[in-house]
Design a protein around this motif. Structure first.
Motif, PDB file in Angstrom:
ATOM      1  N   SER A 158      -5.994   3.993   1.722  1.00 54.92           N
ATOM      2  CA  SER A 158      -5.927   2.631   2.250  1.00 54.92           C
ATOM      3  C   SER A 158      -4.806   2.493   3.261  1.00 54.92           C
ATOM      4  O   SER A 158      -4.951   1.825   4.285  1.00 54.92           O
TER       5      SER A 158
ATOM      6  N   HIS B 237     -12.544  -0.778  -1.319  1.00 51.56           N
ATOM      7  CA  HIS B 237     -12.327  -1.682  -2.449  1.00 51.56           C
ATOM      8  C   HIS B 237     -11.368  -2.815  -2.092  1.00 51.56           C
ATOM      9  O   HIS B 237     -11.439  -3.903  -2.662  1.00 51.56           O
ATOM     10  N   ASP B 238     -10.463  -2.555  -1.111  1.00 54.41           N
ATOM     11  CA  ASP B 238      -9.476  -3.562  -0.724  1.00 54.41           C
ATOM     12  C   ASP B 238      -9.783  -4.161   0.638  1.00 54.41           C
ATOM     13  O   ASP B 238      -8.886  -4.617   1.352  1.00 54.41           O
TER      14      ASP B 238
ATOM     15  N   THR C  17       0.837  -1.196   0.000  1.00 58.24           N
ATOM     16  CA  THR C  17       0.000   0.000   0.000  1.00 58.24           C
ATOM     17  C   THR C  17       0.874   1.250   0.000  1.00 58.24           C
ATOM     18  O   THR C  17       1.814   1.339   0.771  1.00 58.24           O
TER      19      THR C  17
ATOM     20  N   ARG D 166     -10.497  -6.418   3.702  1.00 64.42           N
ATOM     21  CA  ARG D 166     -10.090  -7.779   4.066  1.00 64.42           C
ATOM     22  C   ARG D 166     -11.223  -8.425   4.853  1.00 64.42           C
ATOM     23  O   ARG D 166     -11.757  -7.827   5.785  1.00 64.42           O
TER      24      ARG D 166
ATOM     25  N   TYR E 148     -10.098 -11.044  -0.052  1.00 63.69           N
ATOM     26  CA  TYR E 148      -9.881  -9.628  -0.278  1.00 63.69           C
ATOM     27  C   TYR E 148     -10.922  -9.061  -1.230  1.00 63.69           C
ATOM     28  O   TYR E 148     -11.355  -9.731  -2.167  1.00 63.69           O
ATOM     29  N   GLY E 149     -11.290  -7.815  -1.012  1.00 66.58           N
ATOM     30  CA  GLY E 149     -12.025  -7.040  -1.993  1.00 66.58           C
ATOM     31  C   GLY E 149     -13.520  -7.021  -1.814  1.00 66.58           C
ATOM     32  O   GLY E 149     -14.149  -8.028  -1.491  1.00 66.58           O
TER      33      GLY E 149
END
Length: 396
Positions: free
Chosen positions: A18, A104-105, A12, A107, A116-117
């Motif tokens: 994020s 969007h990411d 990241t 966990r 993920y996602g």
């Protein structure tokens, strides 16, 4: 005795949103006790005063507002946020609202691993709503801590009700009625959930659908990595090495007042890791009520102790660690506590999971305690029982 901290991600960018969220999560892992609410002015009981209808009445005078920078202005507090996004996504069927309320990411840990996602969250939610089109999620409790600066942690205990009239990953519809306990622990900031641990009672789901839980666990395990669950659970769970030393002694406080962290850690270390099951008489009230995975209901210390003994007997080398812990309340009114825990144990003993296989299993769960009069009066625990069966019974 501190909760397990997660290493920072090197994937990241340091200045990205994020990264900021993940750094906030790391800071929260070491939160001081002053970040815990000291009363129930913002709580599910207060929120639903006057009936369930007021869950969606954002103008109700009794709903206490709190600072929520970055959240949509319609949400009065973090309990309001959790209740209403759940209702909108699951009961109003606005599943796409996940795009606005999950990063969007994001966990997500579930029964058998890390995924993920938010696209995966959307797909799984569509799948479950297809299998249970009349699904209702009834909020039983929401324990929260934190603030807009460090992020909000929530532990949402829910009863999922509905009928299996659609196809699921387990097969064609069985038209069976379902009642499932679920606890979801989330971390949210700026209107987005970016970390979630969901303890579904998948074993109870399969059982209530009229299917054989053991055979289904074997079948689903055999489909990996092509199946619907995480392709490699072992790789997604950090190693936990207990070592060879004598388990340390941690005295269990006689009085629970401004020392919830000490009480919880001492209880888990003493009962689970030192195998001092007599200490349950100190931790639990004689009339304790337990509700847990696969429709377990125990009343009294004797029944609860038998359950703990059965788990340790099946996994005799298991060591449990407290991975996340927060609470709300005070000594006068009592405490509501959320405990996320995990461990590894080898299936070397006899019990409900069949003949010993000598295979290691990653075991994790979420426990909620109601503490009053210096003892646990009620406990709710959901753990990855279906995932355990997959790990110890699946073909290798």
């Amino acid at each position: 005795m501190t909760e397990k901290k997660e290493p920072p991600s090197n994937m990241t960018k340091p200045n990205s949103p994020s990264a900021d969220r993940k750094n906030t999560h790391l800071r929260f892992a070491a939160l001081r006790d002053e970040h815990m609410p000291t009363d129930f002015s913002i709580s599910l009981d207060t929120y639903r005063r006057g009936g369930t209808k007021e869950f969606l009445d954002k103008t109700a005078d009794h709903i206490t507002a709190q600072p929520m920078r970055g959240f949509e202005p319609e949400y009065r507090n973090i309990v309001d946020y959790i209740v209403r996004i759940t209702h909108r996504i699951w009961e109003e069927k606005d599943i796409g609202y996940i795009y606005d309320t999950y990063s969007h990411d994001c966990r997500v840990w579930d029964d058998v691993g890390l995924q993920y996602g938010r696209d995966k969250i959307v797909a799984d939610t569509v799948h479950t709503n297809n299998a249970i089109p009349d699904a209702r999620l009834v909020a039983d409790e929401i324990i929260w801590a934190g603030n807009e600066e460090v992020g909000f942690h929530t532990s949402h205990r829910t009863m999922i009700l509905g009928t299996n009239t659609g196809y699921s990953r387990f097969g064609p519809p069985t038209n069976k009625s379902l009642r499932l306990l679920c606890i979801a622990n989330c971390v949210a900031r700026d209107n987005e959930i970016y970390d979630e641990y969901v303890a579904y009672d998948t074993a109870a789901l399969v059982q209530q659908m009229g299917l054989d839980v053991v055979e289904m666990a074997k079948r689903v395990a055999a489909r990996r990595p092509q199946g619907p669950f995480a392709p490699n659970f072992d790789a997604s769970e950090p190693s936990r090495m207990a070592g060879q030393g004598t388990p340390p002694r941690y005295p269990i406080p006689d009085i629970v007042e401004n020392n919830v962290r000490e009480f919880v850690h001492a209880a888990f270390e003493t009962i689970w890791n030192r195998r001092n099951f007599q200490a349950m008489n100190r931790v639990y009230a004689p009339s304790v009520v337990f509700e847990g995975s696969t429709n377990r209901i125990y009343r009294g210390i004797g029944q609860l102790r038998s359950h703990v003994l059965s788990m340790v007997a099946m996994f005799p080398n298991i060591q449990i660690s407290v991975d996340d812990l927060y609470w709300m309340g005070n000594a006068r009114d009592g405490y509501l506590v959320s405990i996320r825990w995990g461990g590894i144990g080898a299936h070397r003993g006899h019990g409900a999971y069949g003949e010993p296989t000598d295979r290691e299993a990653h075991i994790w769960g979420i426990t909620q305690w109601l503490i009053s009069d210096n003892q646990v009066q009620k406990e709710w625990t959901v753990f990855n029982e279906f995932g355990i069966l997959m790990q110890i019974l699946g073909e290798r």
